[in-house]
Design a protein around this motif. Structure first.
Motif, PDB file in Angstrom:
ATOM      1  N   ILE A  33      14.060   0.405 -12.179  1.00 46.35           N
ATOM      2  CA  ILE A  33      13.060   0.300 -13.242  1.00 46.35           C
ATOM      3  C   ILE A  33      11.918  -0.464 -12.586  1.00 46.35           C
ATOM      4  CG2 ILE A  33      12.485  -0.584 -15.537  1.00 46.35           C
ATOM      5  CD1 ILE A  33      15.563  -0.648 -16.084  1.00 46.35           C
ATOM      6  N   VAL A  34      10.702   0.015 -12.767  1.00 46.42           N
ATOM      7  CA  VAL A  34       9.535  -0.550 -12.092  1.00 46.42           C
ATOM      8  C   VAL A  34       8.561  -1.099 -13.129  1.00 46.42           C
ATOM      9  CG1 VAL A  34       7.622  -0.053 -10.511  1.00 46.42           C
ATOM     10  CG2 VAL A  34       9.775   1.227 -10.299  1.00 46.42           C
ATOM     11  N   LYS A  35       8.004  -2.251 -12.835  1.00 47.26           N
ATOM     12  CA  LYS A  35       6.931  -2.815 -13.670  1.00 47.26           C
ATOM     13  C   LYS A  35       5.761  -3.142 -12.760  1.00 47.26           C
ATOM     14  CE  LYS A  35       5.510  -6.381 -16.866  1.00 47.26           C
ATOM     15  NZ  LYS A  35       5.764  -7.701 -17.429  1.00 47.26           N
ATOM     16  N   PRO A  71       0.841  -1.198   0.000  1.00 41.80           N
ATOM     17  CA  PRO A  71       0.000   0.000   0.000  1.00 41.80           C
ATOM     18  C   PRO A  71       0.878   1.252   0.000  1.00 41.80           C
ATOM     19  CG  PRO A  71       0.271  -0.762   2.231  1.00 41.80           C
ATOM     20  CD  PRO A  71       1.018  -1.740   1.345  1.00 41.80           C
ATOM     21  N   LYS A  72       0.251   2.392  -0.161  1.00 39.67           N
ATOM     22  CA  LYS A  72       0.979   3.654  -0.048  1.00 39.67           C
ATOM     23  C   LYS A  72       1.546   3.754   1.366  1.00 39.67           C
ATOM     24  CE  LYS A  72      -1.504   6.221  -3.556  1.00 39.67           C
ATOM     25  NZ  LYS A  72      -2.438   7.290  -3.867  1.00 39.67           N
ATOM     26  N   GLY A  73       2.736   4.328   1.439  1.00 37.40           N
ATOM     27  CA  GLY A  73       3.374   4.496   2.739  1.00 37.40           C
ATOM     28  C   GLY A  73       4.388   3.419   3.077  1.00 37.40           C
ATOM     29  N   ARG A  74       4.493   2.389   2.284  1.00 34.30           N
ATOM     30  CA  ARG A  74       5.414   1.292   2.569  1.00 34.30           C
ATOM     31  C   ARG A  74       6.773   1.490   1.896  1.00 34.30           C
ATOM     32  NH1 ARG A  74       3.621  -4.165   3.054  1.00 34.30           N
ATOM     33  NH2 ARG A  74       2.227  -3.277   4.595  1.00 34.30           N
ATOM     34  N   MET A  75       6.784   2.098   0.715  1.00 37.62           N
ATOM     35  CA  MET A  75       8.030   2.280  -0.035  1.00 37.62           C
ATOM     36  C   MET A  75       8.509   3.737   0.087  1.00 37.62           C
ATOM     37  SD  MET A  75       8.633  -0.645  -1.304  1.00 37.62           S
ATOM     38  CE  MET A  75       7.828  -2.179  -1.657  1.00 37.62           C
ATOM     39  N   VAL A  76       9.730   3.984  -0.346  1.00 43.62           N
ATOM     40  CA  VAL A  76      10.238   5.355  -0.318  1.00 43.62           C
ATOM     41  C   VAL A  76       9.408   6.206  -1.282  1.00 43.62           C
ATOM     42  CG1 VAL A  76      12.570   4.745   0.440  1.00 43.62           C
ATOM     43  CG2 VAL A  76      12.058   4.836  -1.996  1.00 43.62           C
ATOM     44  N   PRO A  77       9.207   7.493  -0.944  1.00 42.93           N
ATOM     45  CA  PRO A  77       8.278   8.336  -1.716  1.00 42.93           C
ATOM     46  C   PRO A  77       8.536   8.401  -3.219  1.00 42.93           C
ATOM     47  CG  PRO A  77       8.874   9.419   0.335  1.00 42.93           C
ATOM     48  CD  PRO A  77       9.734   8.188   0.235  1.00 42.93           C
ATOM     49  N   ASP A  78       9.785   8.544  -3.645  1.00 47.10           N
ATOM     50  CA  ASP A  78      10.059   8.657  -5.089  1.00 47.10           C
ATOM     51  C   ASP A  78       9.638   7.396  -5.838  1.00 47.10           C
ATOM     52  OD1 ASP A  78      11.138  11.204  -4.757  1.00 47.10           O
ATOM     53  OD2 ASP A  78      13.173  10.435  -4.460  1.00 47.10           O
ATOM     54  N   PHE A  79       9.897   6.239  -5.241  1.00 51.17           N
ATOM     55  CA  PHE A  79       9.528   4.954  -5.846  1.00 51.17           C
ATOM     56  C   PHE A  79       8.009   4.807  -5.862  1.00 51.17           C
ATOM     57  CE2 PHE A  79       8.606   0.462  -5.869  1.00 51.17           C
ATOM     58  CZ  PHE A  79       9.543  -0.075  -6.740  1.00 51.17           C
ATOM     59  N   GLU A  80       7.400   5.091  -4.720  1.00 48.88           N
ATOM     60  CA  GLU A  80       5.958   4.926  -4.564  1.00 48.88           C
ATOM     61  C   GLU A  80       5.161   5.835  -5.504  1.00 48.88           C
ATOM     62  OE1 GLU A  80       3.656   6.317  -0.856  1.00 48.88           O
ATOM     63  OE2 GLU A  80       4.383   4.294  -0.453  1.00 48.88           O
ATOM     64  N   LYS A  81       5.611   7.059  -5.647  1.00 51.23           N
ATOM     65  CA  LYS A  81       4.914   8.013  -6.524  1.00 51.23           C
ATOM     66  C   LYS A  81       4.808   7.449  -7.939  1.00 51.23           C
ATOM     67  CE  LYS A  81       5.156  12.781  -8.105  1.00 51.23           C
ATOM     68  NZ  LYS A  81       5.945  14.021  -8.099  1.00 51.23           N
ATOM     69  N   VAL A  82       5.890   6.876  -8.424  1.00 57.20           N
ATOM     70  CA  VAL A  82       5.903   6.292  -9.763  1.00 57.20           C
ATOM     71  C   VAL A  82       5.018   5.049  -9.805  1.00 57.20           C
ATOM     72  CG1 VAL A  82       7.361   5.141 -11.484  1.00 57.20           C
ATOM     73  CG2 VAL A  82       8.153   7.235 -10.375  1.00 57.20           C
ATOM     74  N   ALA A  83       5.191   4.156  -8.840  1.00 52.02           N
ATOM     75  CA  ALA A  83       4.459   2.881  -8.849  1.00 52.02           C
ATOM     76  C   ALA A  83       2.944   3.097  -8.841  1.00 52.02           C
ATOM     77  CB  ALA A  83       4.876   2.027  -7.651  1.00 52.02           C
ATOM     78  N   PHE A  84       2.459   4.043  -8.037  1.00 51.67           N
ATOM     79  CA  PHE A  84       1.017   4.246  -7.944  1.00 51.67           C
ATOM     80  C   PHE A  84       0.451   5.074  -9.095  1.00 51.67           C
ATOM     81  CE2 PHE A  84       1.640   2.507  -3.783  1.00 51.67           C
ATOM     82  CZ  PHE A  84       0.466   1.808  -3.566  1.00 51.67           C
ATOM     83  N   SER A  85       1.324   5.673  -9.905  1.00 58.58           N
ATOM     84  CA  SER A  85       0.833   6.450 -11.047  1.00 58.58           C
ATOM     85  C   SER A  85       0.765   5.615 -12.324  1.00 58.58           C
ATOM     86  CB  SER A  85       1.742   7.666 -11.279  1.00 58.58           C
ATOM     87  OG  SER A  85       3.011   7.245 -11.748  1.00 58.58           O
ATOM     88  N   MET A  86       1.281   4.388 -12.256  1.00 59.25           N
ATOM     89  CA  MET A  86       1.360   3.543 -13.445  1.00 59.25           C
ATOM     90  C   MET A  86       0.146   2.619 -13.570  1.00 59.25           C
ATOM     91  SD  MET A  86       5.408   2.601 -13.079  1.00 59.25           S
ATOM     92  CE  MET A  86       5.365   1.320 -14.315  1.00 59.25           C
ATOM     93  N   LYS A  87      -0.023   2.081 -14.777  1.00 56.89           N
ATOM     94  CA  LYS A  87      -1.087   1.120 -15.051  1.00 56.89           C
ATOM     95  C   LYS A  87      -0.512  -0.294 -15.035  1.00 56.89           C
ATOM     96  CE  LYS A  87      -3.701   4.241 -17.967  1.00 56.89           C
ATOM     97  NZ  LYS A  87      -3.221   5.137 -18.972  1.00 56.89           N
ATOM     98  N   LYS A  88      -1.410  -1.253 -14.882  1.00 56.60           N
ATOM     99  CA  LYS A  88      -1.013  -2.666 -14.919  1.00 56.60           C
ATOM    100  C   LYS A  88      -0.276  -2.968 -16.223  1.00 56.60           C
ATOM    101  CE  LYS A  88      -2.907  -7.316 -14.875  1.00 56.60           C
ATOM    102  NZ  LYS A  88      -4.099  -8.147 -14.758  1.00 56.60           N
ATOM    103  N   GLY A  89       0.866  -3.656 -16.101  1.00 52.60           N
ATOM    104  CA  GLY A  89       1.652  -4.039 -17.268  1.00 52.60           C
ATOM    105  C   GLY A  89       2.647  -2.987 -17.719  1.00 52.60           C
TER     106      GLY A  89
END
Length: 181
Positions: free
Chosen positions: A132-134, A100-118
């Motif tokens: 690199i995040v998928k 969930p939000k709040g578990r990862m470092v902010p820069d990583f999390e911001k990207v991860a939660f703004s992306m779509k599946k795949g």
């Protein structure tokens, strides 16, 4: 000490709630059992922490650029993560599981939660280095099913009942002893 023994024996051990009451409490307080938005991501990390020299950072960045080129050229993300990632997810395809939000470092999390599946990110810099995040899966916020939270609801209801009974007991004991607040 005797008071605690009495409270434990007469209140805690004798307080019980029915399954029907637990279900009713759950229905009336559903919003308390909301599961947050979550993502399941994989990542590849090339380490270069904030204190690293510019030369180390440059080499790490060049390495992650080459890895990103392979991913963009249709290389299997999990296999590339197993081969190149420099963290504990190496050997597991870079899989971070759901978070969930709040578990990862902010820069990583911001990207991860703004992306779509795949979707695969560009290069993401954090205090650990370059990622690199998928995104593998996304879960929208949702109310947890009763069966998943039944024990948690039961404990919450029992604690509320116990607290009310202890408060009553203490109030009566103080009144009987002539204590006024």
């Amino acid at each position: 000490f005797l008071t605690m023994q009495y409270i434990t024996k007469e209140i805690f051990e004798k307080t019980n709630v029915s399954e029907e009451y637990i279900k009713l409490y759950y229905k009336m307080h559903e919003s308390e059992f909301m599961a947050p938005e979550m993502v399941r991501a994989r990542h590849i990390l090339i380490k270069a922490d904030k204190s690293a020299s510019e030369d180390i950072k440059k080499k790490a960045y060049e390495k992650i650029e080459g890895i990103l080129s392979r991913i963009k050229a249709s290389a299997d993300f999990a296999k590339v993560a197993d081969e190149f990632s420099e963290d504990g997810t190496k050997g597991n395809g870079g899989d971070l599981g759901f978070f969930p939000k709040g578990r990862m470092v902010p820069d990583f999390e911001k990207v991860a939660f703004s992306m779509k599946k795949g979707e695969v990110s560009g290069i993401v810099e954090t205090q650990f280095g370059y990622h690199i995040v998928k995104i593998e899966e996304k879960k929208e916020p949702a109310i947890e099913p009763f069966e998943n939270v039944k024990d948690k609801v039961r404990e919450k209801v029992l604690n509320e009942f116990r607290k009310a009974r202890v408060d009553e007991y203490m109030e009566k004991a103080m009144k009987d002893a002539g204590v006024e607040l």
